[in-house]
Design a protein around this motif. Structure first.
Motif, PDB file in Angstrom:
ATOM      1  N   SER A 266     -46.154 -39.474 -19.204  1.00 42.29           N
ATOM      2  CA  SER A 266     -45.811 -38.204 -19.839  1.00 42.29           C
ATOM      3  C   SER A 266     -45.999 -37.033 -18.880  1.00 42.29           C
ATOM      4  O   SER A 266     -46.800 -37.100 -17.942  1.00 42.29           O
ATOM      5  CB  SER A 266     -46.654 -37.978 -21.093  1.00 42.29           C
ATOM      6  OG  SER A 266     -48.008 -37.816 -20.747  1.00 42.29           O
ATOM      7  N   ILE A 267     -45.242 -35.986 -19.137  1.00 42.07           N
ATOM      8  CA  ILE A 267     -45.332 -34.735 -18.399  1.00 42.07           C
ATOM      9  C   ILE A 267     -45.627 -33.642 -19.417  1.00 42.07           C
ATOM     10  O   ILE A 267     -45.021 -33.603 -20.496  1.00 42.07           O
ATOM     11  CB  ILE A 267     -43.998 -34.445 -17.661  1.00 42.07           C
ATOM     12  CG1 ILE A 267     -43.687 -35.562 -16.672  1.00 42.07           C
ATOM     13  CG2 ILE A 267     -44.028 -33.080 -16.985  1.00 42.07           C
ATOM     14  CD1 ILE A 267     -44.733 -35.779 -15.593  1.00 42.07           C
ATOM     15  N   ASP A 268     -46.556 -32.756 -19.083  1.00 38.68           N
ATOM     16  CA  ASP A 268     -46.955 -31.707 -20.015  1.00 38.68           C
ATOM     17  C   ASP A 268     -45.881 -30.631 -20.143  1.00 38.68           C
ATOM     18  O   ASP A 268     -45.469 -30.026 -19.144  1.00 38.68           O
ATOM     19  CB  ASP A 268     -48.251 -31.045 -19.555  1.00 38.68           C
ATOM     20  CG  ASP A 268     -49.437 -31.997 -19.565  1.00 38.68           C
ATOM     21  OD1 ASP A 268     -49.404 -32.972 -20.336  1.00 38.68           O
ATOM     22  OD2 ASP A 268     -50.395 -31.762 -18.803  1.00 38.68           O
ATOM     23  N   VAL A 269     -45.433 -30.416 -21.378  1.00 40.11           N
ATOM     24  CA  VAL A 269     -44.535 -29.321 -21.719  1.00 40.11           C
ATOM     25  C   VAL A 269     -45.068 -28.663 -22.986  1.00 40.11           C
ATOM     26  O   VAL A 269     -45.856 -29.256 -23.723  1.00 40.11           O
ATOM     27  CB  VAL A 269     -43.073 -29.781 -21.933  1.00 40.11           C
ATOM     28  CG1 VAL A 269     -42.459 -30.289 -20.635  1.00 40.11           C
ATOM     29  CG2 VAL A 269     -42.958 -30.804 -23.038  1.00 40.11           C
ATOM     30  N   GLU A 270     -44.618 -27.450 -23.215  1.00 36.61           N
ATOM     31  CA  GLU A 270     -45.038 -26.699 -24.392  1.00 36.61           C
ATOM     32  C   GLU A 270     -43.830 -25.964 -24.946  1.00 36.61           C
ATOM     33  O   GLU A 270     -43.010 -25.447 -24.177  1.00 36.61           O
ATOM     34  CB  GLU A 270     -46.117 -25.706 -23.980  1.00 36.61           C
ATOM     35  CG  GLU A 270     -46.745 -24.942 -25.095  1.00 36.61           C
ATOM     36  CD  GLU A 270     -47.859 -24.042 -24.581  1.00 36.61           C
ATOM     37  OE1 GLU A 270     -47.802 -22.837 -24.877  1.00 36.61           O
ATOM     38  OE2 GLU A 270     -48.760 -24.548 -23.883  1.00 36.61           O
ATOM     39  N   VAL A 271     -43.730 -25.910 -26.277  1.00 36.43           N
ATOM     40  CA  VAL A 271     -42.662 -25.165 -26.927  1.00 36.43           C
ATOM     41  C   VAL A 271     -43.232 -23.827 -27.385  1.00 36.43           C
ATOM     42  O   VAL A 271     -44.244 -23.778 -28.086  1.00 36.43           O
ATOM     43  CB  VAL A 271     -42.084 -25.944 -28.128  1.00 36.43           C
ATOM     44  CG1 VAL A 271     -41.081 -25.095 -28.890  1.00 36.43           C
ATOM     45  CG2 VAL A 271     -41.457 -27.246 -27.667  1.00 36.43           C
ATOM     46  N   ARG A 272     -42.567 -22.737 -26.930  1.00 39.39           N
ATOM     47  CA  ARG A 272     -42.927 -21.380 -27.351  1.00 39.39           C
ATOM     48  C   ARG A 272     -41.640 -20.600 -27.590  1.00 39.39           C
ATOM     49  O   ARG A 272     -40.747 -20.617 -26.747  1.00 39.39           O
ATOM     50  CB  ARG A 272     -43.747 -20.658 -26.277  1.00 39.39           C
ATOM     51  CG  ARG A 272     -45.072 -21.307 -25.965  1.00 39.39           C
ATOM     52  CD  ARG A 272     -45.955 -20.437 -25.076  1.00 39.39           C
ATOM     53  NE  ARG A 272     -45.367 -20.030 -23.823  1.00 39.39           N
ATOM     54  CZ  ARG A 272     -45.590 -20.621 -22.639  1.00 39.39           C
ATOM     55  NH1 ARG A 272     -46.367 -21.681 -22.568  1.00 39.39           N
ATOM     56  NH2 ARG A 272     -45.024 -20.152 -21.550  1.00 39.39           N
ATOM     57  N   ASP A 273     -41.556 -19.935 -28.723  1.00 36.17           N
ATOM     58  CA  ASP A 273     -40.392 -19.099 -29.033  1.00 36.17           C
ATOM     59  C   ASP A 273     -39.079 -19.851 -28.829  1.00 36.17           C
ATOM     60  O   ASP A 273     -38.143 -19.333 -28.214  1.00 36.17           O
ATOM     61  CB  ASP A 273     -40.405 -17.815 -28.197  1.00 36.17           C
ATOM     62  CG  ASP A 273     -41.638 -16.971 -28.463  1.00 36.17           C
ATOM     63  OD1 ASP A 273     -42.079 -16.918 -29.632  1.00 36.17           O
ATOM     64  OD2 ASP A 273     -42.172 -16.383 -27.504  1.00 36.17           O
ATOM     65  N   CYS A 274     -39.037 -21.078 -29.306  1.00 32.38           N
ATOM     66  CA  CYS A 274     -37.833 -21.932 -29.259  1.00 32.38           C
ATOM     67  C   CYS A 274     -37.422 -22.322 -27.845  1.00 32.38           C
ATOM     68  O   CYS A 274     -36.292 -22.766 -27.622  1.00 32.38           O
ATOM     69  CB  CYS A 274     -36.662 -21.262 -29.972  1.00 32.38           C
ATOM     70  SG  CYS A 274     -36.993 -20.966 -31.721  1.00 32.38           S
ATOM     71  N   ALA A 275     -38.304 -22.179 -26.881  1.00 33.94           N
ATOM     72  CA  ALA A 275     -38.018 -22.575 -25.500  1.00 33.94           C
ATOM     73  C   ALA A 275     -39.044 -23.611 -25.059  1.00 33.94           C
ATOM     74  O   ALA A 275     -40.162 -23.663 -25.579  1.00 33.94           O
ATOM     75  CB  ALA A 275     -38.071 -21.366 -24.573  1.00 33.94           C
ATOM     76  N   VAL A 276     -38.652 -24.444 -24.101  1.00 31.51           N
ATOM     77  CA  VAL A 276     -39.528 -25.485 -23.570  1.00 31.51           C
ATOM     78  C   VAL A 276     -40.007 -25.046 -22.191  1.00 31.51           C
ATOM     79  O   VAL A 276     -39.200 -24.685 -21.330  1.00 31.51           O
ATOM     80  CB  VAL A 276     -38.792 -26.843 -23.456  1.00 31.51           C
ATOM     81  CG1 VAL A 276     -39.751 -27.925 -22.973  1.00 31.51           C
ATOM     82  CG2 VAL A 276     -38.163 -27.228 -24.791  1.00 31.51           C
ATOM     83  N   PHE A 277     -41.316 -25.094 -21.982  1.00 31.78           N
ATOM     84  CA  PHE A 277     -41.931 -24.688 -20.724  1.00 31.78           C
ATOM     85  C   PHE A 277     -42.626 -25.876 -20.072  1.00 31.78           C
ATOM     86  O   PHE A 277     -43.319 -26.645 -20.747  1.00 31.78           O
ATOM     87  CB  PHE A 277     -42.980 -23.593 -20.962  1.00 31.78           C
ATOM     88  CG  PHE A 277     -42.386 -22.284 -21.395  1.00 31.78           C
ATOM     89  CD1 PHE A 277     -42.171 -21.272 -20.469  1.00 31.78           C
ATOM     90  CD2 PHE A 277     -42.044 -22.066 -22.722  1.00 31.78           C
ATOM     91  CE1 PHE A 277     -41.622 -20.064 -20.858  1.00 31.78           C
ATOM     92  CE2 PHE A 277     -41.494 -20.857 -23.129  1.00 31.78           C
ATOM     93  CZ  PHE A 277     -41.285 -19.856 -22.196  1.00 31.78           C
ATOM     94  N   LEU A 278     -42.456 -26.010 -18.764  1.00 33.12           N
ATOM     95  CA  LEU A 278     -43.192 -27.000 -17.984  1.00 33.12           C
ATOM     96  C   LEU A 278     -44.587 -26.449 -17.764  1.00 33.12           C
ATOM     97  O   LEU A 278     -44.757 -25.395 -17.156  1.00 33.12           O
ATOM     98  CB  LEU A 278     -42.497 -27.239 -16.634  1.00 33.12           C
ATOM     99  CG  LEU A 278     -43.230 -28.157 -15.659  1.00 33.12           C
ATOM    100  CD1 LEU A 278     -43.364 -29.575 -16.216  1.00 33.12           C
ATOM    101  CD2 LEU A 278     -42.493 -28.172 -14.315  1.00 33.12           C
ATOM    102  N   THR A 279     -45.605 -27.155 -18.275  1.00 35.25           N
ATOM    103  CA  THR A 279     -46.986 -26.694 -18.150  1.00 35.25           C
ATOM    104  C   THR A 279     -47.854 -27.683 -17.386  1.00 35.25           C
ATOM    105  O   THR A 279     -49.067 -27.528 -17.332  1.00 35.25           O
ATOM    106  CB  THR A 279     -47.601 -26.435 -19.551  1.00 35.25           C
ATOM    107  OG1 THR A 279     -47.506 -27.623 -20.330  1.00 35.25           O
ATOM    108  CG2 THR A 279     -46.886 -25.287 -20.255  1.00 35.25           C
ATOM    109  N   ASP A 280     -47.248 -28.692 -16.802  1.00 38.45           N
ATOM    110  CA  ASP A 280     -47.971 -29.716 -16.049  1.00 38.45           C
ATOM    111  C   ASP A 280     -48.370 -29.142 -14.692  1.00 38.45           C
ATOM    112  O   ASP A 280     -47.508 -28.801 -13.874  1.00 38.45           O
ATOM    113  CB  ASP A 280     -47.092 -30.951 -15.869  1.00 38.45           C
ATOM    114  CG  ASP A 280     -47.884 -32.168 -15.486  1.00 38.45           C
ATOM    115  OD1 ASP A 280     -48.573 -32.117 -14.440  1.00 38.45           O
ATOM    116  OD2 ASP A 280     -47.820 -33.170 -16.210  1.00 38.45           O
TER     117      ASP A 280
END
Length: 154
Positions: free
Chosen positions: A112-126
């Motif tokens: 797995s790779i860390d991502v986060e959903v904020r304000d309907c967008a996907v961010f790479l947080t790894d």
């Protein structure tokens, strides 16, 4: 909150998967995003409209059994019943957990790779990865045209 903005949840949902290339140390890594179909608002929920309710997961783009791409530029990732299906042997990896309980890859889990959903967008947080570009590197022919031993047809 930090991270590199990759795409929108709606784009991942509409396409079924979305891929990018990132750098980890001295190596480039292929990563793909898929909607998590087993959670509320997941891809199997046809009525879901709010991107915040659409969980997304990110996985390294390689089957754990044999070094095959799960997401290919021309077709994306093949998903069925909440699983990403390996195009070579038909092993199915849970879109939410990355685990496989069938076929040649049974008992393994995708990285797995860390991502986060904020304000309907996907961010790479790894913290181990640096975003390079959307899409995958040019195919070097390693898994194109591989004979499939799967009973599934794509």
């Amino acid at each position: 909150m930090s991270g590199y903005r990759l795409t929108t949840v709606e784009t991942v949902r509409e396409r079924g998967s979305w891929a990018f290339t990132a750098r980890e140390g001295d190596a480039d890594r292929e990563v793909f995003l898929v909607p998590c179909a087993d959670e509320p608002g997941g891809k199997t929920d046809a009525g879901a409209t709010d991107g915040e309710d659409q969980p997304v997961r990110a996985w390294i783009n390689r089957c754990t059994h044999e070094d095959q791409r799960l997401h290919r530029e021309e077709v994306g990732a093949v998903t069925r019943g909440g699983s990403v299906v390996c195009p070579k042997h038909g092993s199915a990896f849970d879109t939410c957990e990355g685990s496989c309980d069938n076929g040649e890859a049974a008992g393994t889990t995708l990285r797995s790779i860390d991502v986060e959903v904020r304000d309907c967008a996907v961010f790479l947080t790894d913290d181990d990865l640096t975003y390079l570009y959307e899409g995958l590197p040019d195919d070097d022919g390693d898994d194109q045209g591989s004979a499939s031993s799967s009973h599934l047809t794509f």
